[in-house]
Design an enzyme around this catalytic site. Structure first.
Site, PDB file in Angstrom:
ATOM      1  N   PRO A   1       0.838  -1.218   0.000  1.00  0.00           N
ATOM      2  CA  PRO A   1       0.000   0.000   0.000  1.00  0.00           C
ATOM      3  C   PRO A   1       0.866   1.258   0.000  1.00  0.00           C
ATOM      4  O   PRO A   1       1.799   1.371   0.783  1.00  0.00           O
ATOM      5  CB  PRO A   1      -0.789  -0.106   1.310  1.00  0.00           C
ATOM      6  CG  PRO A   1      -0.632  -1.520   1.768  1.00  0.00           C
ATOM      7  CD  PRO A   1       0.660  -2.012   1.210  1.00  0.00           C
ATOM      8  N   GLU A   2       0.573   2.172  -0.927  1.00  0.00           N
ATOM      9  CA  GLU A   2       1.265   3.461  -0.987  1.00  0.00           C
ATOM     10  C   GLU A   2       0.250   4.554  -0.662  1.00  0.00           C
ATOM     11  O   GLU A   2      -0.861   4.255  -0.227  1.00  0.00           O
ATOM     12  CB  GLU A   2       1.890   3.643  -2.379  1.00  0.00           C
ATOM     13  CG  GLU A   2       2.893   2.518  -2.718  1.00  0.00           C
ATOM     14  CD  GLU A   2       3.499   2.647  -4.105  1.00  0.00           C
ATOM     15  OE1 GLU A   2       3.594   3.766  -4.613  1.00  0.00           O
ATOM     16  OE2 GLU A   2       3.875   1.612  -4.676  1.00  0.00           O
TER      17      GLU A   2
ATOM     18  N   ARG B   1       1.806 -11.152   5.326  1.00  0.00           N
ATOM     19  CA  ARG B   1       3.240 -11.313   5.582  1.00  0.00           C
ATOM     20  C   ARG B   1       3.667 -10.933   7.003  1.00  0.00           C
ATOM     21  O   ARG B   1       4.814 -11.156   7.378  1.00  0.00           O
ATOM     22  CB  ARG B   1       4.049 -10.462   4.582  1.00  0.00           C
ATOM     23  CG  ARG B   1       3.798 -10.800   3.109  1.00  0.00           C
ATOM     24  CD  ARG B   1       4.544 -12.022   2.654  1.00  0.00           C
ATOM     25  NE  ARG B   1       5.984 -11.882   2.750  1.00  0.00           N
ATOM     26  CZ  ARG B   1       6.756 -11.356   1.799  1.00  0.00           C
ATOM     27  NH1 ARG B   1       6.227 -10.890   0.701  1.00  0.00           N
ATOM     28  NH2 ARG B   1       8.057 -11.301   1.970  1.00  0.00           N
TER      29      ARG B   1
ATOM     30  N   ARG C   1      21.549  15.260  -5.909  1.00  0.00           N
ATOM     31  CA  ARG C   1      21.422  13.826  -5.607  1.00  0.00           C
ATOM     32  C   ARG C   1      21.874  12.995  -6.798  1.00  0.00           C
ATOM     33  O   ARG C   1      21.357  13.134  -7.893  1.00  0.00           O
ATOM     34  CB  ARG C   1      19.979  13.468  -5.241  1.00  0.00           C
ATOM     35  CG  ARG C   1      19.581  14.031  -3.893  1.00  0.00           C
ATOM     36  CD  ARG C   1      18.189  13.593  -3.509  1.00  0.00           C
ATOM     37  NE  ARG C   1      17.790  14.251  -2.282  1.00  0.00           N
ATOM     38  CZ  ARG C   1      17.974  13.740  -1.070  1.00  0.00           C
ATOM     39  NH1 ARG C   1      18.527  12.547  -0.941  1.00  0.00           N
ATOM     40  NH2 ARG C   1      17.601  14.403  -0.003  1.00  0.00           N
TER      41      ARG C   1
END
Ligand SMILES: [Zn+2]
Length: 272
Positions: free
Chosen positions: A2-3, A113, A152
């Protein structure tokens, strides 16, 4: 996993069932999910407390309790919350915690899980304080995003998934964002031009808003609190479309590992 769109959907859909009720019963079928206290201390501390509000920060769900403490949930890989109206409680498969509310509603934390967590904390900042900005917050402007990416060297895909840079994006939506922005996932984040950063910014908003509108993506285990599936994955252009062709140009989609994350992309639309 889930995001942001999945966690946002769960938050929106459990609020009417949970906010304003008191926690009457807690049953832990997998005690390992409680992180800050012993299971017995945890139960003692939450039972009798009213849930005053539920918010989301990144992929965390924050249950504000009436004594000022916060119950922080993270669904990790396979967690879902299922609500059941009074008198209808059939325990779903893989349920790890059962929370009974004062009006008879039951909330099941199911998690195949068993990586999901529950933390009771005095201050939610102790868990969420290091997170980057919310991607849909107006304060995340293209200029702010440019500052976040500046210098970055890591691939843009990895940087978008870094919760301390931006909170809530993960593997699926980062792939969708980079396709929508026509950026190769392996490009170093700091190499994006102003124009490319603007495209990523616009894509983040568009992809997440669309996925929230479609109640999240049920690629694997995620389901909505009423047990139904979200439909956001039906709109995916690249994510989880291994072996298929690009819907825009017909090229076979590519799949690479970017810093260990399985990444889908179109080699033509997202040309280096
Ligand atoms: Zn393409």
């Amino acid at each position: 996993m889930p995001e942001l769109p999945e966690v946002e959907t769960i938050k929106n859909e459990i609020i009417p069932f949970v906010v304003g009720r008191s926690i009457q019963r807690v049953e832990l079928l997998w005690e390992g999910m409680v992180r800050e206290q012993s299971p017995a201390e945890f139960k003692l501390a939450v039972i009798g407390r009213r849930v005053a509000a539920i918010n989301r920060r990144g992929k965390y769900l924050l249950f504000s309790l009436d004594n000022g403490r916060t119950l922080v949930l993270h669904l990790r890989m396979t967690g879902s919350l299922i609500t059941s109206p009074p008198g209808q409680a059939v325990v779903p498969e893989y349920t790890r915690a059962i929370i009974g509310l004062s009006d008879g509603t039951t909330v099941f934390f199911k998690d195949l899980r068993k990586f999901g967590t529950m933390r009771l904390v005095d201050n939610a900042d102790s868990v969420t304080g290091k997170l980057g900005p919310e991607p849909l917050d107006p304060s995340l402007t293209p200029a702010v995003l440019r500052r976040l990416l500046k210098g970055r060297k890591a691939p843009i895909k990895a940087v978008l998934c870094d919760q301390e840079v931006i909170a809530g994006l993960g593997n699926m939506y980062a792939d969708e964002v980079l396709f929508a922005a026509a950026i190769t996932p392996t490009r170093s984040a700091g190499s994006l031009s102003i124009e490319e950063t603007q495209r990523v910014h616009a894509a983040i908003r568009e992809v997440l808003a669309c996925a929230i509108g479609n109640k999240g993506a049920s690629v694997r285990d995620y389901c909505r609190p009423d047990g139904t599936r979200g439909t956001a994955h039906l709109q995916f252009k690249v994510a989880h479309r291994r072996g298929e062709t690009c819907l825009v140009c017909g090229t076979a989609l590519g799949y690479v590992k970017v810093r260990g994350r399985g990444t889908y992309f179109c080699p033509k639309c997202q040309r280096p």
